[in-house]
Design an enzyme around this catalytic site. Structure first.
Site, PDB file in Angstrom:
ATOM      1  N   LYS A  87      -4.304  63.239 -15.038  1.00 19.30           N
ATOM      2  CA  LYS A  87      -3.127  61.728 -15.457  1.00 19.30           C
ATOM      3  C   LYS A  87      -2.010  61.736 -14.664  1.00 19.30           C
ATOM      4  O   LYS A  87      -1.234  62.746 -14.106  1.00 19.30           O
ATOM      5  CB  LYS A  87      -2.787  62.584 -16.695  1.00 19.30           C
ATOM      6  CG  LYS A  87      -2.379  61.024 -17.282  1.00 19.30           C
ATOM      7  CD  LYS A  87      -1.870  61.195 -18.840  1.00 19.30           C
ATOM      8  CE  LYS A  87      -0.858  60.315 -18.454  1.00 19.30           C
ATOM      9  NZ  LYS A  87      -0.286  60.394 -20.359  1.00 19.30           N
ATOM     10  N   HIS A 124      -7.096  57.569 -18.705  1.00 18.38           N
ATOM     11  CA  HIS A 124      -6.124  58.326 -17.200  1.00 18.38           C
ATOM     12  C   HIS A 124      -6.295  57.576 -15.647  1.00 18.38           C
ATOM     13  O   HIS A 124      -5.456  57.453 -15.083  1.00 18.38           O
ATOM     14  CB  HIS A 124      -5.911  59.076 -17.815  1.00 18.38           C
ATOM     15  CG  HIS A 124      -5.172  60.255 -18.675  1.00 18.38           C
ATOM     16  ND1 HIS A 124      -5.630  62.231 -19.129  1.00 18.38           N
ATOM     17  CD2 HIS A 124      -4.558  59.148 -19.544  1.00 18.38           C
ATOM     18  CE1 HIS A 124      -4.883  61.683 -19.981  1.00 18.38           C
ATOM     19  NE2 HIS A 124      -4.869  60.616 -20.165  1.00 18.38           N
ATOM     20  N   HIS A 159      -6.138  71.187 -29.622  1.00 20.11           N
ATOM     21  CA  HIS A 159      -4.950  72.595 -28.886  1.00 20.11           C
ATOM     22  C   HIS A 159      -4.788  73.427 -29.946  1.00 20.11           C
ATOM     23  O   HIS A 159      -4.722  73.064 -31.251  1.00 20.11           O
ATOM     24  CB  HIS A 159      -3.239  71.707 -28.980  1.00 20.11           C
ATOM     25  CG  HIS A 159      -3.667  70.474 -27.789  1.00 20.11           C
ATOM     26  ND1 HIS A 159      -3.891  68.887 -28.503  1.00 20.11           N
ATOM     27  CD2 HIS A 159      -3.730  69.958 -26.793  1.00 20.11           C
ATOM     28  CE1 HIS A 159      -4.202  68.515 -27.650  1.00 20.11           C
ATOM     29  NE2 HIS A 159      -3.118  68.856 -26.437  1.00 20.11           N
ATOM     30  N   ASP A 191       0.101  55.595 -21.134  1.00 16.76           N
ATOM     31  CA  ASP A 191      -1.197  55.809 -21.769  1.00 16.76           C
ATOM     32  C   ASP A 191      -0.733  54.927 -23.488  1.00 16.76           C
ATOM     33  O   ASP A 191      -0.887  55.734 -24.002  1.00 16.76           O
ATOM     34  CB  ASP A 191      -1.033  57.630 -21.778  1.00 16.76           C
ATOM     35  CG  ASP A 191      -2.365  57.552 -22.644  1.00 16.76           C
ATOM     36  OD1 ASP A 191      -2.242  58.553 -22.189  1.00 16.76           O
ATOM     37  OD2 ASP A 191      -2.970  57.374 -22.092  1.00 16.76           O
ATOM     38  N   GLU A 193     -10.484  60.978 -18.411  1.00 19.87           N
ATOM     39  CA  GLU A 193     -10.379  59.834 -19.793  1.00 19.87           C
ATOM     40  C   GLU A 193      -9.759  58.180 -19.065  1.00 19.87           C
ATOM     41  O   GLU A 193      -9.527  58.197 -18.146  1.00 19.87           O
ATOM     42  CB  GLU A 193      -9.029  60.150 -20.202  1.00 19.87           C
ATOM     43  CG  GLU A 193      -8.158  59.786 -21.681  1.00 19.87           C
ATOM     44  CD  GLU A 193      -6.996  59.777 -21.747  1.00 19.87           C
ATOM     45  OE1 GLU A 193      -7.371  61.090 -22.575  1.00 19.87           O
ATOM     46  OE2 GLU A 193      -5.974  59.097 -22.331  1.00 19.87           O
ATOM     47  N   ASP A 242      -4.009  55.208 -25.234  1.00 18.64           N
ATOM     48  CA  ASP A 242      -4.787  55.635 -25.971  1.00 18.64           C
ATOM     49  C   ASP A 242      -5.315  55.010 -27.068  1.00 18.64           C
ATOM     50  O   ASP A 242      -5.461  55.110 -28.542  1.00 18.64           O
ATOM     51  CB  ASP A 242      -4.209  56.921 -26.622  1.00 18.64           C
ATOM     52  CG  ASP A 242      -3.833  58.247 -25.385  1.00 18.64           C
ATOM     53  OD1 ASP A 242      -3.232  58.999 -25.962  1.00 18.64           O
ATOM     54  OD2 ASP A 242      -4.464  58.279 -24.203  1.00 18.64           O
ATOM     55  N   ASP A 290      -2.121  72.768 -32.817  1.00 18.91           N
ATOM     56  CA  ASP A 290      -2.712  71.358 -33.907  1.00 18.91           C
ATOM     57  C   ASP A 290      -2.513  72.224 -34.931  1.00 18.91           C
ATOM     58  O   ASP A 290      -2.512  71.464 -36.223  1.00 18.91           O
ATOM     59  CB  ASP A 290      -3.024  70.597 -33.175  1.00 18.91           C
ATOM     60  CG  ASP A 290      -3.055  70.047 -31.865  1.00 18.91           C
ATOM     61  OD1 ASP A 290      -2.198  69.882 -31.851  1.00 18.91           O
ATOM     62  OD2 ASP A 290      -4.288  69.671 -31.274  1.00 18.91           O
ATOM     63  N   GLU A 294      -8.536  68.018 -16.449  1.00 17.47           N
ATOM     64  CA  GLU A 294      -8.199  66.456 -16.633  1.00 17.47           C
ATOM     65  C   GLU A 294      -7.169  65.705 -16.382  1.00 17.47           C
ATOM     66  O   GLU A 294      -5.847  66.872 -15.943  1.00 17.47           O
ATOM     67  CB  GLU A 294      -7.820  66.242 -18.456  1.00 17.47           C
ATOM     68  CG  GLU A 294      -7.529  65.117 -18.681  1.00 17.47           C
ATOM     69  CD  GLU A 294      -7.537  64.809 -20.807  1.00 17.47           C
ATOM     70  OE1 GLU A 294      -7.831  65.725 -21.041  1.00 17.47           O
ATOM     71  OE2 GLU A 294      -7.276  63.983 -20.907  1.00 17.47           O
ATOM     72  N   ASP A 311     -10.144  60.526 -27.258  1.00 14.32           N
ATOM     73  CA  ASP A 311      -9.211  61.038 -27.216  1.00 14.32           C
ATOM     74  C   ASP A 311      -8.092  59.635 -27.242  1.00 14.32           C
ATOM     75  O   ASP A 311      -7.747  58.950 -26.905  1.00 14.32           O
ATOM     76  CB  ASP A 311      -8.470  61.151 -26.075  1.00 14.32           C
ATOM     77  CG  ASP A 311      -6.950  62.260 -25.877  1.00 14.32           C
ATOM     78  OD1 ASP A 311      -6.681  62.166 -24.764  1.00 14.32           O
ATOM     79  OD2 ASP A 311      -6.435  61.875 -26.692  1.00 14.32           O
ATOM     80  N   MET A 323     -14.869  72.337 -28.320  1.00 15.36           N
ATOM     81  CA  MET A 323     -13.647  72.039 -27.216  1.00 15.36           C
ATOM     82  C   MET A 323     -12.100  72.854 -27.797  1.00 15.36           C
ATOM     83  O   MET A 323     -11.639  72.144 -29.291  1.00 15.36           O
ATOM     84  CB  MET A 323     -13.887  70.678 -26.816  1.00 15.36           C
ATOM     85  CG  MET A 323     -12.944  70.513 -25.995  1.00 15.36           C
ATOM     86  SD  MET A 323     -10.965  70.080 -26.256  1.00 15.36           S
ATOM     87  CE  MET A 323     -10.731  68.482 -26.131  1.00 15.36           C
ATOM     88  N   ASP A 329     -12.547  62.006 -22.184  1.00 15.84           N
ATOM     89  CA  ASP A 329     -11.609  61.762 -23.526  1.00 15.84           C
ATOM     90  C   ASP A 329     -12.153  60.274 -23.417  1.00 15.84           C
ATOM     91  O   ASP A 329     -12.147  59.911 -21.749  1.00 15.84           O
ATOM     92  CB  ASP A 329     -10.476  61.573 -22.949  1.00 15.84           C
ATOM     93  CG  ASP A 329     -10.576  63.300 -23.474  1.00 15.84           C
ATOM     94  OD1 ASP A 329      -9.116  64.071 -22.816  1.00 15.84           O
ATOM     95  OD2 ASP A 329     -11.715  64.248 -24.051  1.00 15.84           O
TER      96      ASP A 329
HETATM   97  C1  DIG Z   1      -3.751  63.818 -23.422  1.00 17.86           C
HETATM   98  O1  DIG Z   1      -5.147  63.034 -22.997  1.00 17.86           O
HETATM   99  C2  DIG Z   1      -5.180  65.337 -23.190  1.00 17.86           C
HETATM  100  C3  DIG Z   1      -4.608  65.556 -24.563  1.00 17.86           C
HETATM  101  O2  DIG Z   1      -4.428  65.426 -26.083  1.00 17.86           O
HETATM  102  C4  DIG Z   1      -5.499  66.646 -24.771  1.00 17.86           C
HETATM  103  O3  DIG Z   1      -4.896  67.933 -24.043  1.00 17.86           O
HETATM  104  C5  DIG Z   1      -6.338  67.125 -23.816  1.00 17.86           C
HETATM  105  C6  DIG Z   1      -8.053  66.683 -24.101  1.00 17.86           C
HETATM  106  O4  DIG Z   1      -8.948  66.031 -24.784  1.00 17.86           O
HETATM  107  N1  DIG Z   1      -5.798  65.196 -23.795  1.00 17.86           N
HETATM  108 MN    MN Z   2      -6.804  63.861 -23.060  1.00 19.76          MN
HETATM  109 MN    MN Z   3      -4.314  59.526 -22.918  1.00 19.44          MN
END
Ligand code: DIG
Ligand code: MN
Ligand code: MN
Length: 393
Positions: free
Chosen positions: A185, A222, A56, A257, A219, A259, A59, A183, A293, A90, A247
């Protein structure tokens, strides 16, 4: 440790700065490990065998930095990226941390906030292009509500579309050859998020002005949070050539979430996902970055973080080998062939409505009782998959 599954850049594994850089804070406790600097993350990922690093904007470049500071920070970072032989495939924009986005960014009811978000995304896209990014991910972390009294959801979706159409038109105007990946969620941090699943996103993309440059970034966590299949979400995206990024992580159903390290929860789901992505069954493979991710358990120290990163990549490679073995298994091939047999080419009949195909369809001798009596041997087929996963086949 079996070195056969050690990752290498050719495997196309990538990590976001925020993944291995996660200091372990959670809503109930602060950081538990020191922050690793972006350049040390790059060095660590290169040593671990990764292909690339994602980020990002904030970041790397603190919110509100001057253009001169951004140039210096990006220049120093890219020197190390290039020295380490990594890529930045990316880039994405943080449209969720600063309080200005607390009621959304592209879907905020305040047009000034939407304008600020678009301007911030523009700058992040410029920075991503400077770093060599080919894909811009949009994760609408704050695009949602706690109460639907806030706004009409139709307005939110139309504002989301306007912002993405504006950014796509601007991107094309710059001559950038980028692709956007949306993406989904379903919730967290917002109570309910707009465009909650990859399926919602695939429909939404078709309503955009420049739909051809927009795809999805599904993802695992998600799709699994609401109990949906990641395999089916990814397959639907692949079927229409819209899997622009992915992801990878792991998730226990029905929780926040998490992760988690890739493959560390739903092993069979991860197996069938890797089989789909690798195309071991003979279908086209996904050729984009394999992005994790995810982040290490809060219990871990820095060494544990790198164990996490290694585990993500090794598990993917192990599952890819098992998927190849499964699809090369003669008994698997026989069961699948028997289930897909079509000696009378009836499947072709339904591909094209013509008077002739209609006449043939009506003339078919189809006995529902006989059809219903057929078994499919999926118990044996799934047992074969499990025995490949257990390492006994
Ligand atoms: C969250 O799942 C999102 C953020 O971490 C990021 O913007 C995106 C890219 O992997 N996933
Ligand atoms: Mn993600
Ligand atoms: Mn996530």
């Amino acid at each position: 440790m079996n070195e056969l599954y050690n990752p290498a850049p050719d495997d196309r594994f990538t990590f976001g700065l925020w993944t291995v850089g996660n200091p372990g804070a959670d809503p109930f406790g602060g950081p538990v490990r020191p922050r690793i600097s972006p350049t040390d993350i790059v060095r660590g990922l290169a040593k671990a065998g990764a292909y690339g690093v994602n980020l990002h904007d904030n970041d790397l470049v603190p919110f509100g930095s001057s253009a001169a500071d951004q140039d210096r920070i990006v220049g120093e970072f890219m020197d190390v990226v290039q020295d380490c032989g990594l890529r930045v495939p990316m880039a994405t924009t943080n449209l969720f941390s600063h309080p200005v986005f607390r009621d959304g960014a592209f879907t905020s009811s305040d047009p000034k906030v939407r304008a600020f978000a678009v301007r911030k995304a523009k700058r992040a896209i410029d920075m991503g292009v400077e770093m060599g990014a080919e894909t811009i991910v949009f994760w609408g972390g704050r695009e949602g509500v706690e109460t639907d009294a806030a706004r009409d959801c139709r307005d939110a979706i139309s504002w989301y579309r306007e912002c993405l159409d504006f950014l796509a038109a601007w991107t094309l105007d710059q001559g950038y050859s980028l692709r956007f990946a949306l993406e989904a969620k379903p919730n967290e941090p917002r109570g309910d998020m707009y465009l909650a699943t990859t399926g919602h996103m695939l429909h939404f993309i078709d309503t955009l002005d420049h739909a051809d440059m927009v795809g999805v970034n599904p993802e695992v966590a998600h799709e699994n949070m609401p109990g949906l299949s990641m395999v089916h979400a990814v397959a639907q995206a692949m079927e229409v050539n819209k899997l622009f990024h992915i992801d990878l992580n792991a998730q226990k159903i029905g929780r926040y979430d998490q992760d988690l390290r890739f493959g560390s929860e739903d092993v069979k789901g991860a197996f069938f996902l890797v089989r789909l992505l690798e195309g071991t069954c003979g279908r086209p493979a996904y050729t984009g970055p394999l992005h994790f991710d995810a982040h290490a358990y809060r219990t871990e120290d820095i060494d544990g973080v790198w164990d996490f990163a290694s585990g993500c990549m090794r598990t993917y490679k192990i599952l890819a080998a098992k998927a190849a073995a499964f699809d090369a298994d003669k008994e698997v091939q026989e069961i699948l062939a028997a289930n897909h047999a079509d000696p009378d080419r009836i499947g072709a009949l339904l591909k094209d409505y013509t008077p002739e195909s209609l006449e043939t369809l009506e003339a078919l001798d189809l006995d529902p009782e006989a059809l219903a009596a057929q078994g499919h041997r999926y118990e044996r087929l799934d047992q074969l998959a499990m025995e490949h996963l257990f390492g006994v086949r």
